[in-house]
Scaffold this motif. Structure first.
Motif, PDB file in Angstrom:
ATOM      1  N   ASN A  72     -13.755   4.645   1.562  1.00  0.00           N
ATOM      2  CA  ASN A  72     -13.383   6.025   1.237  1.00  0.00           C
ATOM      3  C   ASN A  72     -12.872   6.774   2.464  1.00  0.00           C
ATOM      4  O   ASN A  72     -11.872   7.494   2.379  1.00  0.00           O
ATOM      5  CB  ASN A  72     -14.577   6.780   0.637  1.00  0.00           C
ATOM      6  CG  ASN A  72     -14.914   6.319  -0.758  1.00  0.00           C
ATOM      7  OD1 ASN A  72     -14.114   5.686  -1.433  1.00  0.00           O
ATOM      8  ND2 ASN A  72     -16.118   6.616  -1.184  1.00  0.00           N
ATOM      9  N   VAL A  73     -13.543   6.614   3.578  1.00  0.00           N
ATOM     10  CA  VAL A  73     -13.120   7.297   4.805  1.00  0.00           C
ATOM     11  C   VAL A  73     -11.726   6.824   5.204  1.00  0.00           C
ATOM     12  O   VAL A  73     -10.834   7.638   5.487  1.00  0.00           O
ATOM     13  CB  VAL A  73     -14.137   7.067   5.945  1.00  0.00           C
ATOM     14  CG1 VAL A  73     -13.570   7.496   7.290  1.00  0.00           C
ATOM     15  CG2 VAL A  73     -15.438   7.798   5.647  1.00  0.00           C
ATOM     16  N   VAL A  74     -11.522   5.522   5.206  1.00  0.00           N
ATOM     17  CA  VAL A  74     -10.216   4.981   5.594  1.00  0.00           C
ATOM     18  C   VAL A  74      -9.149   5.396   4.590  1.00  0.00           C
ATOM     19  O   VAL A  74      -8.056   5.824   4.966  1.00  0.00           O
ATOM     20  CB  VAL A  74     -10.275   3.442   5.746  1.00  0.00           C
ATOM     21  CG1 VAL A  74      -8.884   2.847   5.932  1.00  0.00           C
ATOM     22  CG2 VAL A  74     -11.181   3.056   6.912  1.00  0.00           C
ATOM     23  N   GLY A  75      -9.448   5.281   3.299  1.00  0.00           N
ATOM     24  CA  GLY A  75      -8.466   5.640   2.269  1.00  0.00           C
ATOM     25  C   GLY A  75      -8.051   7.096   2.337  1.00  0.00           C
ATOM     26  O   GLY A  75      -6.861   7.418   2.239  1.00  0.00           O
ATOM     27  N   LEU A  76      -9.004   7.968   2.522  1.00  0.00           N
ATOM     28  CA  LEU A  76      -8.700   9.393   2.623  1.00  0.00           C
ATOM     29  C   LEU A  76      -7.884   9.674   3.883  1.00  0.00           C
ATOM     30  O   LEU A  76      -6.921  10.447   3.853  1.00  0.00           O
ATOM     31  CB  LEU A  76      -9.994  10.207   2.615  1.00  0.00           C
ATOM     32  CG  LEU A  76      -9.879  11.701   2.405  1.00  0.00           C
ATOM     33  CD1 LEU A  76      -9.112  12.042   1.136  1.00  0.00           C
ATOM     34  CD2 LEU A  76     -11.279  12.314   2.339  1.00  0.00           C
ATOM     35  N   TYR A  77      -8.228   9.022   4.970  1.00  0.00           N
ATOM     36  CA  TYR A  77      -7.477   9.189   6.222  1.00  0.00           C
ATOM     37  C   TYR A  77      -6.039   8.698   6.065  1.00  0.00           C
ATOM     38  O   TYR A  77      -5.091   9.389   6.443  1.00  0.00           O
ATOM     39  CB  TYR A  77      -8.181   8.439   7.358  1.00  0.00           C
ATOM     40  CG  TYR A  77      -7.436   8.536   8.660  1.00  0.00           C
ATOM     41  CD1 TYR A  77      -7.543   9.670   9.453  1.00  0.00           C
ATOM     42  CD2 TYR A  77      -6.607   7.504   9.090  1.00  0.00           C
ATOM     43  CE1 TYR A  77      -6.843   9.774  10.646  1.00  0.00           C
ATOM     44  CE2 TYR A  77      -5.909   7.594  10.275  1.00  0.00           C
ATOM     45  CZ  TYR A  77      -6.032   8.740  11.050  1.00  0.00           C
ATOM     46  OH  TYR A  77      -5.326   8.838  12.224  1.00  0.00           O
ATOM     47  N   LEU A  78      -5.884   7.510   5.487  1.00  0.00           N
ATOM     48  CA  LEU A  78      -4.542   6.944   5.343  1.00  0.00           C
ATOM     49  C   LEU A  78      -3.672   7.754   4.392  1.00  0.00           C
ATOM     50  O   LEU A  78      -2.452   7.768   4.528  1.00  0.00           O
ATOM     51  CB  LEU A  78      -4.607   5.483   4.888  1.00  0.00           C
ATOM     52  CG  LEU A  78      -5.210   4.498   5.883  1.00  0.00           C
ATOM     53  CD1 LEU A  78      -5.269   3.103   5.272  1.00  0.00           C
ATOM     54  CD2 LEU A  78      -4.443   4.494   7.197  1.00  0.00           C
ATOM     55  N   TYR A 114       0.844  -1.198   0.000  1.00  0.00           N
ATOM     56  CA  TYR A 114       0.000   0.000   0.000  1.00  0.00           C
ATOM     57  C   TYR A 114       0.877   1.245   0.000  1.00  0.00           C
ATOM     58  O   TYR A 114       0.683   2.170  -0.792  1.00  0.00           O
ATOM     59  CB  TYR A 114      -0.900  -0.045   1.239  1.00  0.00           C
ATOM     60  CG  TYR A 114      -2.066   0.909   1.247  1.00  0.00           C
ATOM     61  CD1 TYR A 114      -3.340   0.471   0.907  1.00  0.00           C
ATOM     62  CD2 TYR A 114      -1.916   2.235   1.651  1.00  0.00           C
ATOM     63  CE1 TYR A 114      -4.442   1.325   0.957  1.00  0.00           C
ATOM     64  CE2 TYR A 114      -3.012   3.089   1.702  1.00  0.00           C
ATOM     65  CZ  TYR A 114      -4.269   2.631   1.348  1.00  0.00           C
ATOM     66  OH  TYR A 114      -5.345   3.489   1.399  1.00  0.00           O
ATOM     67  N   THR A 115       1.857   1.264   0.896  1.00  0.00           N
ATOM     68  CA  THR A 115       2.767   2.406   1.005  1.00  0.00           C
ATOM     69  C   THR A 115       3.589   2.573  -0.263  1.00  0.00           C
ATOM     70  O   THR A 115       3.799   3.701  -0.725  1.00  0.00           O
ATOM     71  CB  THR A 115       3.686   2.244   2.235  1.00  0.00           C
ATOM     72  OG1 THR A 115       2.857   2.089   3.391  1.00  0.00           O
ATOM     73  CG2 THR A 115       4.575   3.446   2.429  1.00  0.00           C
ATOM     74  N   SER A 163      -3.428  10.877   4.304  1.00  0.00           N
ATOM     75  CA  SER A 163      -2.825  11.955   5.087  1.00  0.00           C
ATOM     76  C   SER A 163      -2.117  11.478   6.350  1.00  0.00           C
ATOM     77  O   SER A 163      -1.404  12.254   6.985  1.00  0.00           O
ATOM     78  CB  SER A 163      -3.905  12.969   5.489  1.00  0.00           C
ATOM     79  OG  SER A 163      -4.456  13.564   4.348  1.00  0.00           O
ATOM     80  N   HIS A 164      -2.340  10.237   6.722  1.00  0.00           N
ATOM     81  CA  HIS A 164      -1.763   9.696   7.969  1.00  0.00           C
ATOM     82  C   HIS A 164      -1.103   8.346   7.676  1.00  0.00           C
ATOM     83  O   HIS A 164      -1.531   7.305   8.177  1.00  0.00           O
ATOM     84  CB  HIS A 164      -2.844   9.536   9.034  1.00  0.00           C
ATOM     85  CG  HIS A 164      -3.497  10.825   9.387  1.00  0.00           C
ATOM     86  ND1 HIS A 164      -4.603  11.298   8.724  1.00  0.00           N
ATOM     87  CD2 HIS A 164      -3.188  11.747  10.316  1.00  0.00           C
ATOM     88  CE1 HIS A 164      -4.960  12.452   9.245  1.00  0.00           C
ATOM     89  NE2 HIS A 164      -4.110  12.766  10.206  1.00  0.00           N
ATOM     90  N   ARG A 165      -0.073   8.393   6.888  1.00  0.00           N
ATOM     91  CA  ARG A 165       0.580   7.153   6.456  1.00  0.00           C
ATOM     92  C   ARG A 165       1.142   6.332   7.609  1.00  0.00           C
ATOM     93  O   ARG A 165       1.311   5.126   7.482  1.00  0.00           O
ATOM     94  CB  ARG A 165       1.671   7.467   5.442  1.00  0.00           C
ATOM     95  CG  ARG A 165       1.085   7.979   4.147  1.00  0.00           C
ATOM     96  CD  ARG A 165       2.157   8.149   3.105  1.00  0.00           C
ATOM     97  NE  ARG A 165       1.597   8.772   1.932  1.00  0.00           N
ATOM     98  CZ  ARG A 165       2.193   8.753   0.760  1.00  0.00           C
ATOM     99  NH1 ARG A 165       3.350   8.167   0.620  1.00  0.00           N
ATOM    100  NH2 ARG A 165       1.622   9.343  -0.256  1.00  0.00           N
ATOM    101  N   GLU A 166       1.397   7.001   8.733  1.00  0.00           N
ATOM    102  CA  GLU A 166       1.927   6.273   9.885  1.00  0.00           C
ATOM    103  C   GLU A 166       0.904   5.270  10.435  1.00  0.00           C
ATOM    104  O   GLU A 166       1.255   4.359  11.185  1.00  0.00           O
ATOM    105  CB  GLU A 166       2.370   7.245  10.988  1.00  0.00           C
ATOM    106  CG  GLU A 166       1.247   7.999  11.673  1.00  0.00           C
ATOM    107  CD  GLU A 166       0.748   9.247  10.931  1.00  0.00           C
ATOM    108  OE1 GLU A 166      -0.093   9.963  11.518  1.00  0.00           O
ATOM    109  OE2 GLU A 166       1.170   9.498   9.781  1.00  0.00           O
TER     110      GLU A 166
END
Length: 170
Positions: A116-122, A47-48, A124-127
């Motif tokens: 979508n919520v998780v994807g958008l969050y991740l 993913y990263t 911006s918050h890759r950690e």
């Protein structure tokens, strides 16, 4: 054959779906294949790596698709449910099939919203990208696609049978 009110609603929601999907593809542009890769990633590393392989412009394009994608699940859920209602008017469907065709689009859309919520969050918050989060999100993504495409496939074959029956019964 005259169009019924439900036919017109089905055509309208189907057109809205096509327009919405085309808009999302337009927004994604050359990043579109990344969407499928992200939705089917198997690990945090994968993913990263996908996100890291994007330029700033690619990431902006990718991020931009999320906003219309918060409307898109509602559109396809209503289109599929309207299609199920119309098919039920044209051909006998068991009560169980009717319930499944009513529930599946809602479940698929709910999964799409969660994704979508998780994807958008991740984004911006890759950690917070972990194997568990990626695997759960991938499971939701794949399930969403299977449900939506399964419902579409069922409805499509049902309408083809109805139309073929009308065509060949003349």
């Amino acid at each position: 054959m005259a169009l019924t009110a439900l036919d017109r609603r089905l055509l309208g929601w189907s057109a809205a779906f096509v327009i919405s999907q085309a808009n999302i593809i337009r927004l994604l542009g050359p990043v579109a294949p990344r969407l499928a890769e992200i939705q089917t990633a198997r690990s945090a590393r994968d993913y990263t790596a996908i996100l890291d392989g994007m330029t700033d412009s690619d990431t902006a394009r990718y991020r931009s698709h999320y906003y219309p994608d918060f409307v898109h699940p509602l559109i396809y859920a209503v289109a599929l449910r309207t299609g199920a209602r119309r098919l039920a008017e044209l051909t006998p469907l068991s009560p169980r099939t009717r319930r499944v065709l009513a529930a599946v689009p809602v479940i698929s859309a709910a999964g799409d919203y969660a994704e979508n919520v998780v994807g958008l969050y991740l984004l911006s918050h890759r950690e917070h990208i972990t194997d568990a989060t990626v695997r759960a999100t991938t499971a939701v993504s794949v399930t969403k696609w299977v449900l939506a495409l399964g419902a579409l496939g069922y409805l499509s074959q049902g309408f083809v049978r109805v139309w073929a029956g009308k065509l060949f019964s003349r």
